[in-house]
Design a protein around this motif. Structure first.
Motif, mmCIF file in Angstrom:
data_model
loop_
_atom_site.group_PDB
_atom_site.id
_atom_site.type_symbol
_atom_site.label_atom_id
_atom_site.label_comp_id
_atom_site.label_asym_id
_atom_site.label_seq_id
_atom_site.Cartn_x
_atom_site.Cartn_y
_atom_site.Cartn_z
ATOM 1 N N GLY A 407 4.502 -1.094 9.732
ATOM 2 C CA GLY A 407 3.096 -1.017 9.807
ATOM 3 C C GLY A 407 2.564 -2.043 9.184
ATOM 4 O O GLY A 407 3.115 -3.321 9.229
ATOM 5 N N ASP A 408 1.189 -2.090 8.977
ATOM 6 C CA ASP A 408 0.357 -3.241 8.749
ATOM 7 C C ASP A 408 -0.122 -3.199 7.151
ATOM 8 O O ASP A 408 -0.679 -2.114 6.719
ATOM 9 C CB ASP A 408 -0.810 -3.636 9.435
ATOM 10 C CG ASP A 408 -0.316 -3.894 11.024
ATOM 11 O OD1 ASP A 408 0.788 -4.418 11.027
ATOM 12 O OD2 ASP A 408 -1.170 -3.695 11.815
ATOM 13 N N LEU A 409 0.004 -4.328 6.319
ATOM 14 C CA LEU A 409 -0.816 -4.340 5.062
ATOM 15 C C LEU A 409 -1.696 -5.497 5.306
ATOM 16 O O LEU A 409 -1.441 -6.661 5.670
ATOM 17 C CB LEU A 409 0.185 -4.566 4.058
ATOM 18 C CG LEU A 409 1.266 -3.306 3.831
ATOM 19 C CD1 LEU A 409 2.270 -4.039 2.694
ATOM 20 C CD2 LEU A 409 0.395 -2.138 3.302
ATOM 21 N N VAL A 410 -2.883 -5.200 4.769
ATOM 22 C CA VAL A 410 -4.057 -6.116 4.639
ATOM 23 C C VAL A 410 -4.857 -6.383 3.295
ATOM 24 O O VAL A 410 -4.960 -5.302 2.586
ATOM 25 C CB VAL A 410 -5.181 -5.662 5.757
ATOM 26 C CG1 VAL A 410 -6.137 -6.862 5.850
ATOM 27 C CG2 VAL A 410 -4.465 -5.735 7.078
ATOM 28 N N ALA A 411 -4.899 -7.725 2.926
ATOM 29 C CA ALA A 411 -5.544 -7.929 1.714
ATOM 30 C C ALA A 411 -6.707 -8.874 2.153
ATOM 31 O O ALA A 411 -6.487 -10.220 2.910
ATOM 32 C CB ALA A 411 -4.809 -8.796 0.644
#
Length: 627
Positions: A407-411
């Motif tokens: 999946g995706d992790l966003v900062a």
């Protein structure tokens, strides 16, 4: 003998005339010739305020007044070079023949102002210009004067460096020694300075310095060393600043090296030291850096790969990286000691996301292992995209808790700070999760699920409290420690034990620092249990009700004994919900059962049902501790 005497006399007369001619040369004229040639070679204005006493032997010596060399037209600092005085020794015979051969130059109190602009230009990039108009009577085809420098000595110089959007940096106490070996074209350079107690020294061996002067590349060997480590380069250097070759790093104590550079020795995590070694095929142009065949080992971390850095405007990094082991735990751990009364406990977890604005990036990664706070992962692969303060980490696959994540992790630091996660889990071990994250393996089984959550805030606590999102999960056969639902339903008193299940499914929502669920379904071969309530992941507490129901006759009767789970994660209180149990329509269920069993009418069975219901309720009160 007459011819011998004539020859000696002729030589004496020649030497006398030459000597007299030299003393008759105006000093200002000699300096004007030299300055004109320097102006043509550099394309910059060179000014000298006066010429002091000249000497003849062993070389023609000149001491000047203040000297300045102008900056590039776009430069903001003026001038590029200045000194209170220069001691210059010239080759007399070369000067008589029309060339300027400088044997030695010593600068008094020199200041050098280096600078770059937004277009990647350097102010020490010189642009030679055509020779100025010849003096009256000179041939237009006259040979241009040749300028060479054999030795330069500088002591206690000041060098400043300016770049767009950066404060000017200055280094003092610089010593420099340069020598060009006559006849070979090679040269040696030594440059040293101090930013702290330990000196930093750069040495350079240039195989074809004359080629560099002619704007042609030359082989060079560089060595930068200080107490605690060194860096080397062996390759090609051009006068434009282009570099290509092999670079290596060998540090045996990173703390000592950082101190020599004037930096705090603890700015790097403990996992990045104390020894650091690296090797790379390096190519540098004014607005581009290439790192090919890179290998870097820093403490417990090893990285290899290829990177390119575009320096036009904001730096942008592209490429790919791989690692046999990477430990980011110390670097990612928040906290830090508080000092004075200006910081609170909440401030200790404050998130500094300014690093997300320093560069843009787009690269792929493949890590054999990765350590992060509280857990260790296996192979992790994916890519990173960072643009204008927003970083997206796409996880193609991560081996975690004996299963996989993707999946995706966003900062995002464009406006305040926010973070989001859109993750899918496949076959995760609940025992590993609860052991690593909660400190005890209280649940077992294999987890499949997904979560989509968004949070914002300036501290880790604020992020946890603001998190909002949804998720779902499905767990295969396993156990739940600390509670035995079957024993409770069979009449045992509440207490410790283990609940065995065939499967668990649930969906949930996140808000206000808690997970809320209303459709938990736990299945066992003898019963099933439904659950609903709140799990606080900020306060680490529970307020949850589980309602188990036996299959068979009790299920038909509608008999259900809810169990409340309340308190902290580490020591939850498990108690039957007496009030909820007494509100169940047991009497109605017993009436229906009596009618079916006795074959009579509902009216006939009502009395029997009421009597049985009273007895069941009396027994239930006794079992559950009611009155």
């Amino acid at each position: 003998m007459t011819w011998v005497i004539r020859i000696v006399a002729g030589l004496a007369i020649l030497i006398a005339v030459a000597t007299a001619g030299v003393f008759l040369i105006p000093k200002d004229r000699v300096m004007a010739v030299a300055l004109e040639q320097l102006r043509q070679a550099t394309g910059r204005d060179v000014q000298v305020k006066g010429v002091g006493q000249m000497t003849l032997w062993p070389s023609l010596g000149v001491r000047t007044g203040a000297v300045t060399v102008s900056n590039a037209p776009w430069g903001t600092q003026t001038p590029l070079f200045q000194a209170d005085a220069l001691d210059v020794s010239l080759d007399l015979m070369a000067l008589i023949s029309g060339d300027v051969q400088i044997r030695r130059v010593a600068a008094v109190a020199p200041r050098l102002a280096l600078e770059t602009n937004a277009d990647g230009q350097y102010n020490w990039q010189f642009a030679p210009i055509g020779a100025s108009p010849s003096t009256e009577g000179s041939s237009p085809h006259a040979r241009a004067r040749k300028i060479t420098v054999e030795e330069i000595e500088v002591e206690d110089a000041v060098i400043s460096f300016a770049a767009p959007d950066r404060p000017i940096e200055r280094v003092q106490g610089i010593d420099l020694w340069f020598e060009q070996e006559a006849g070979t074209g090679s040269a040696e350079l030594t440059l040293s300075g101090r930013l702290s107690e330990d000196a930093i020294t750069l040495t350079a061996d240039i195989s074809a310095f004359e080629a560099l002067q002619a704007r042609q590349p030359s082989d060079v060997a560089l060595n930068l060393r200080t107490k605690g480590g060194s860096a080397t380069f062996d390759g090609r250097l051009a006068a434009t600043g282009d570099v290509a070759g092999r670079a290596a790093l060998d540090i045996n104590n990173i703390g000592t090296v950082l101190a020599a550079l004037g930096l705090a020795s603890d700015i790097l995590p403990a996992s990045l030291g104390p020894e650091i070694a690296g090797d790379v095929q390096l190519a540098v142009r004014p607005s581009f850096v290439s790192l090919q065949d890179l290998t870097l080992a820093a403490g417990q971390n090893q990285v290899s790969g290829d990177l390119e850095i575009d320096l036009q405007g904001k730096p942008k990094i592209t490429g790919k990286l791989s690692s046999t082991g990477l430990d980011l735990g110390p670097a990612m751990s928040s906290g830090g000691a508080t000092t004075g009364n200006s910081r609170t406990h909440a401030d200790s977890g404050r998130i500094d996301a300014s690093v997300l604005h320093l560069v843009d990036a787009e690269f792929a990664f493949d890590l054999a292992s990765l350590k992060v706070p509280q857990t260790a992962l296996g192979r992790v692969s994916g890519d990173v995209a960072l643009e204008n303060g927003r970083a997206v980490l796409r996880i193609e696959q991560a081996e975690a808790f004996d299963g996989t994540l993707s999946g995706d992790l966003v900062a995002n630091a464009r406006d305040g700070f926010s973070a989001s996660a859109d993750l899918k889990a496949n076959g995760l071990s609940l025992a590993s999760i609860t052991r690593d994250l909660m400190g005890q393996a209280s649940v077992s089984g294999r987890l499949n699920g997904a979560v989509d959550v968004l949070a914002s805030g300036e501290t880790s606590q604020a992020l946890m409290r603001s998190a909002e999102g949804t998720g779902r999960l499905a767990i295969g056969g396993g156990t739940v420690g600390g509670i035995d639902l079957l024993a409770i339903m069979q009449g045992s008193a509440p207490g410790s034990g283990t609940t065995v299940f065939e499967s668990i499914t649930a969906s949930f929502a996140l808000r206000n620092g808690s997970l809320f669920n209303k459709d938990l379904l736990l299945k066992h071969e003898l019963y099933q249990a439904k659950g609903a309530g709140r799990i606080g992941y900020v306060a680490r507490d529970l307020d949850y009700r589980v309602t188990p129901v036996f299959f068979g006759v009790l299920d038909a009767l509608g008999l259900a004994i809810p169990v409340l789970i309340r308190g902290s994660w580490s020591a939850p209180l498990v108690i039957p919900d007496v009030e909820q149990a007494l509100r169940n329509p047991i009497t109605k269920g017993l009436d229906n059962a009596a009618t079916q069993i006795l074959g009579g009418t509902a009216e006939d069975a009502e009395a029997i049902g009421n009597a049985l219901g009273q007895e069941v309720m009396r027994g239930l009160r006794g079992l559950l501790g009611g009155n």
